[in-house]
Design a protein around this motif. Structure first.
Motif, PDB file in Angstrom:
ATOM      1  N   LYS A   1       0.841  -1.217   0.000  1.00  0.00           N
ATOM      2  CA  LYS A   1       0.000   0.000   0.000  1.00  0.00           C
ATOM      3  C   LYS A   1       0.867   1.254   0.000  1.00  0.00           C
ATOM      4  CE  LYS A   1      -4.005  -2.013   2.324  1.00  0.00           C
ATOM      5  NZ  LYS A   1      -4.858  -2.015   3.538  1.00  0.00           N
ATOM      6  N   GLY A   2       2.053   1.184   0.636  1.00  0.00           N
ATOM      7  CA  GLY A   2       2.946   2.342   0.663  1.00  0.00           C
ATOM      8  C   GLY A   2       3.986   2.323  -0.425  1.00  0.00           C
ATOM      9  N   ASP A   3       3.823   1.413  -1.379  1.00  0.00           N
ATOM     10  CA  ASP A   3       4.761   1.260  -2.505  1.00  0.00           C
ATOM     11  C   ASP A   3       6.183   0.991  -2.029  1.00  0.00           C
ATOM     12  OD1 ASP A   3       2.789   1.627  -4.427  1.00  0.00           O
ATOM     13  OD2 ASP A   3       3.035   3.816  -4.388  1.00  0.00           O
ATOM     14  N   ALA A   4       6.302   0.309  -0.875  1.00  0.00           N
ATOM     15  CA  ALA A   4       7.625   0.017  -0.333  1.00  0.00           C
ATOM     16  C   ALA A   4       8.221  -1.235  -0.958  1.00  0.00           C
ATOM     17  CB  ALA A   4       7.553  -0.149   1.198  1.00  0.00           C
ATOM     18  N   VAL A   5       7.373  -2.190  -1.367  1.00  0.00           N
ATOM     19  CA  VAL A   5       7.833  -3.430  -2.032  1.00  0.00           C
ATOM     20  C   VAL A   5       6.957  -3.686  -3.247  1.00  0.00           C
ATOM     21  CG1 VAL A   5       8.726  -4.456   0.118  1.00  0.00           C
ATOM     22  CG2 VAL A   5       6.364  -4.858  -0.575  1.00  0.00           C
ATOM     23  N   PRO A   6       7.500  -4.439  -4.205  1.00  0.00           N
ATOM     24  CA  PRO A   6       6.685  -4.744  -5.389  1.00  0.00           C
ATOM     25  C   PRO A   6       5.473  -5.637  -5.013  1.00  0.00           C
ATOM     26  CG  PRO A   6       9.004  -5.151  -5.803  1.00  0.00           C
ATOM     27  CD  PRO A   6       8.878  -4.926  -4.342  1.00  0.00           C
ATOM     28  N   ALA A   7       4.421  -5.514  -5.764  1.00  0.00           N
ATOM     29  CA  ALA A   7       3.209  -6.308  -5.518  1.00  0.00           C
ATOM     30  C   ALA A   7       3.443  -7.795  -5.775  1.00  0.00           C
ATOM     31  CB  ALA A   7       2.062  -5.797  -6.392  1.00  0.00           C
ATOM     32  N   VAL A   8       4.494  -8.096  -6.565  1.00  0.00           N
ATOM     33  CA  VAL A   8       4.746  -9.503  -6.880  1.00  0.00           C
ATOM     34  C   VAL A   8       5.109 -10.306  -5.632  1.00  0.00           C
ATOM     35  CG1 VAL A   8       7.215  -9.146  -7.357  1.00  0.00           C
ATOM     36  CG2 VAL A   8       5.985 -11.046  -8.445  1.00  0.00           C
ATOM     37  N   ASN A   9       5.717  -9.642  -4.653  1.00  0.00           N
ATOM     38  CA  ASN A   9       6.040 -10.341  -3.400  1.00  0.00           C
ATOM     39  C   ASN A   9       4.769 -10.774  -2.669  1.00  0.00           C
ATOM     40  OD1 ASN A   9       8.768 -10.012  -3.864  1.00  0.00           O
ATOM     41  ND2 ASN A   9       8.905  -8.123  -2.654  1.00  0.00           N
ATOM     42  N   LEU A  10       3.765  -9.932  -2.728  1.00  0.00           N
ATOM     43  CA  LEU A  10       2.484 -10.258  -2.106  1.00  0.00           C
ATOM     44  C   LEU A  10       1.842 -11.454  -2.804  1.00  0.00           C
ATOM     45  CD1 LEU A  10       0.195  -9.548  -0.107  1.00  0.00           C
ATOM     46  CD2 LEU A  10      -0.676  -7.948  -1.828  1.00  0.00           C
ATOM     47  N   GLU A  11       1.896 -11.475  -4.138  1.00  0.00           N
ATOM     48  CA  GLU A  11       1.281 -12.575  -4.900  1.00  0.00           C
ATOM     49  C   GLU A  11       1.998 -13.902  -4.633  1.00  0.00           C
ATOM     50  OE1 GLU A  11       1.417 -11.367  -8.936  1.00  0.00           O
ATOM     51  OE2 GLU A  11      -0.094  -9.780  -8.690  1.00  0.00           O
ATOM     52  N   ARG A  12       3.330 -13.855  -4.541  1.00  0.00           N
ATOM     53  CA  ARG A  12       4.091 -15.079  -4.277  1.00  0.00           C
ATOM     54  C   ARG A  12       3.762 -15.647  -2.897  1.00  0.00           C
ATOM     55  NH1 ARG A  12      10.015 -13.056  -6.517  1.00  0.00           N
ATOM     56  NH2 ARG A  12       9.554 -13.304  -8.769  1.00  0.00           N
ATOM     57  N   THR A  13       3.599 -14.769  -1.954  1.00  0.00           N
ATOM     58  CA  THR A  13       3.263 -15.217  -0.598  1.00  0.00           C
ATOM     59  C   THR A  13       1.876 -15.850  -0.575  1.00  0.00           C
ATOM     60  OG1 THR A  13       4.635 -13.439   0.320  1.00  0.00           O
ATOM     61  CG2 THR A  13       3.031 -14.485   1.802  1.00  0.00           C
ATOM     62  N   GLN A  14       0.932 -15.252  -1.280  1.00  0.00           N
ATOM     63  CA  GLN A  14      -0.416 -15.824  -1.350  1.00  0.00           C
ATOM     64  C   GLN A  14      -0.394 -17.219  -1.970  1.00  0.00           C
ATOM     65  OE1 GLN A  14      -2.339 -12.687  -3.568  1.00  0.00           O
ATOM     66  NE2 GLN A  14      -3.225 -11.749  -1.719  1.00  0.00           N
ATOM     67  N   LEU A  15       0.378 -17.391  -3.032  1.00  0.00           N
ATOM     68  CA  LEU A  15       0.492 -18.711  -3.667  1.00  0.00           C
ATOM     69  C   LEU A  15       1.167 -19.716  -2.730  1.00  0.00           C
ATOM     70  CD1 LEU A  15       1.552 -17.701  -7.300  1.00  0.00           C
ATOM     71  CD2 LEU A  15      -0.664 -18.578  -6.548  1.00  0.00           C
ATOM     72  N   SER A  16       2.167 -19.279  -1.974  1.00  0.00           N
ATOM     73  CA  SER A  16       2.848 -20.175  -1.033  1.00  0.00           C
ATOM     74  C   SER A  16       1.877 -20.648   0.054  1.00  0.00           C
ATOM     75  CB  SER A  16       4.041 -19.456  -0.398  1.00  0.00           C
ATOM     76  OG  SER A  16       5.014 -19.133  -1.368  1.00  0.00           O
ATOM     77  N   ILE A  17       1.011 -19.732   0.487  1.00  0.00           N
ATOM     78  CA  ILE A  17       0.012 -20.101   1.501  1.00  0.00           C
ATOM     79  C   ILE A  17      -0.930 -21.163   0.952  1.00  0.00           C
ATOM     80  CG2 ILE A  17      -2.001 -19.249   2.762  1.00  0.00           C
ATOM     81  CD1 ILE A  17      -0.487 -16.620   3.169  1.00  0.00           C
ATOM     82  N   ARG A  18      -1.419 -20.954  -0.278  1.00  0.00           N
ATOM     83  CA  ARG A  18      -2.346 -21.925  -0.885  1.00  0.00           C
ATOM     84  C   ARG A  18      -1.671 -23.279  -1.083  1.00  0.00           C
ATOM     85  NH1 ARG A  18      -4.793 -19.194  -6.121  1.00  0.00           N
ATOM     86  NH2 ARG A  18      -5.699 -21.301  -6.269  1.00  0.00           N
ATOM     87  N   GLY A  19      -0.409 -23.279  -1.505  1.00  0.00           N
ATOM     88  CA  GLY A  19       0.302 -24.538  -1.701  1.00  0.00           C
ATOM     89  C   GLY A  19       0.516 -25.283  -0.396  1.00  0.00           C
TER      90      GLY A  19
END
Length: 349
Positions: free
Chosen positions: A130-148
């Motif tokens: 939300k603060g543009d501190a990290v790329p959004a791709v890190n958020l997506e990878r974490t979500q996929l890791s949770i689902r896996g």
């Protein structure tokens, strides 16, 4: 002169032979029995009358269990519990065996720790993105890791469930293939459960009788184990394909009870009555002389045996249907026909 002597000798021999043969013939004829044509022959009779013709057919079969299954685990491992014995009754859902599940629980615990870490990372990435501190791709990878990770935990929990082996239905433990402490592999049989709350009587029916059976039909069943005790059965299946001998399988369901308990492997017999004709002219089978294709019967008319040609219809073990040749009420001869000719005087005994 010598020739005449020979001729006279031959003639004398021939004459003597002819006289001897004639004398023997007269002696033989005197010894041969000459029946008295006026003497009455004793016979047994029956009345040709209208009857309901039915045929009873008896068929033998054997009982098989209603259900029978080999219990095979969907997981492998060491058997740490085996609370069953052969001959023991079990309920549906009752524990049969328990496999060692310690390693699976350790794996689930480790994955749950990993999942917790991913979920914490997700919360941080949501704030940072939300603060543009990290790329959004890190958020997506974490979500996929949770689902896996969640999918791996579900898979292990399913394996954990498979270490608990229960009965699919109530029955008797008829075989136990392992002991506590055995190491089993997935799909290897560990016990056999047999359900005899109901039994199936399997009978092979000849082609000529198969049409007497229909699904849902009630049939009385006898056994050698319980003489004079009748069990009520219901036809569950009528085969549509016969074997090489033109026999068709018929399956009959019989409910088992406590008073006269049945066991798989016992013999059972059924008696099925086939109604052939109603109120049709018939005579006892013993009345027929000759063949069924050219049948004849003797009837009594004016004290004499009169031979009649008849036409045969339906047949049972006791009677022949007569479609032509005699009428209802005729007195037919059922024994003594060997001594009869057409017109022989008779007397009914």
């Amino acid at each position: 002169m010598k020739r005449l002597t020979i001729i006279f000798a031959l003639l004398a021999t021939l004459g003597l032979t002819a006289w001897k043969l004639s004398s023997n013939k007269e002696n033989v004829e005197k010894k041969v029995y000459q029946p008295d044509v006026n003497q009455k022959v004793g016979v047994t009779t029956a009345v040709a009358e209208l009857r309901n013709l039915s045929q009873e057919n008896e068929f033998l079969g054997s009982f098989t269990p209603n259900r029978e299954i080999e219990i095979k685990p969907l997981a492998g491992g060491e058997v740490i519990q085996l609370p069953i014995n052969e001959g023991q009754g079990v309920r549906a859902g009752q524990l049969i065996a328990k496999l060692d599940d310690e390693q699976i629980r350790f794996q689930i615990e480790a994955l749950q720790v990993t999942l917790e870490g991913y979920q914490n990372d997700l919360k941080r990435y949501e704030v940072l993105v939300k603060g543009d501190a990290v790329p959004a791709v890190n958020l997506e990878r974490t979500q996929l890791s949770i689902r896996g990770t969640q999918a791996q935990i579900k898979q292990l929990k399913k394996q954990l469930e498979n270490t608990v082996i229960t009965t699919p239905f109530s029955g008797i433990v008829t075989s136990k293939m392992i002991e506590k402490g055995s190491v089993v592999s997935m799909g290897a049989p560990i016990a056999k459960i047999t359900d005899i709350s109901a039994l199936k009587l399997l009978v092979n029916i000849p082609e000529k009788s198969i049409n007497q059976f229909r699904v849902g039909q009630s049939i009385s069943i006898e056994t050698q184990v319980y003489p004079n005790v009748y069990f009520n059965g219901k036809v569950n299946m009528v085969g549509v394909e016969g074997d090489a001998a033109h026999n068709y399988p018929v399956e009959i369901i019989v409910q088992n009870g406590n008073n006269n308990p049945l066991k798989a492997g016992m013999y059972g017999s059924i008696v099925n009555e086939n109604k052939l004709k109603s109120q049709t002219l018939s005579v006892p089978r013993q009345a027929i002389v000759g063949s069924t294709k050219k049948a004849q019967v003797y009837i009594i008319e004016n004290g004499k045996a009169i031979l009649k040609d008849v036409t045969i219809g339906a047949t049972t073990n006791e009677y022949y249907e007569i479609t032509k040749g005699i009428k209802s009420g005729d007195q037919v001869i059922v024994s003594g026909q060997i001594n009869l000719q057409n017109g022989t005087p008779v007397v009914a005994q």
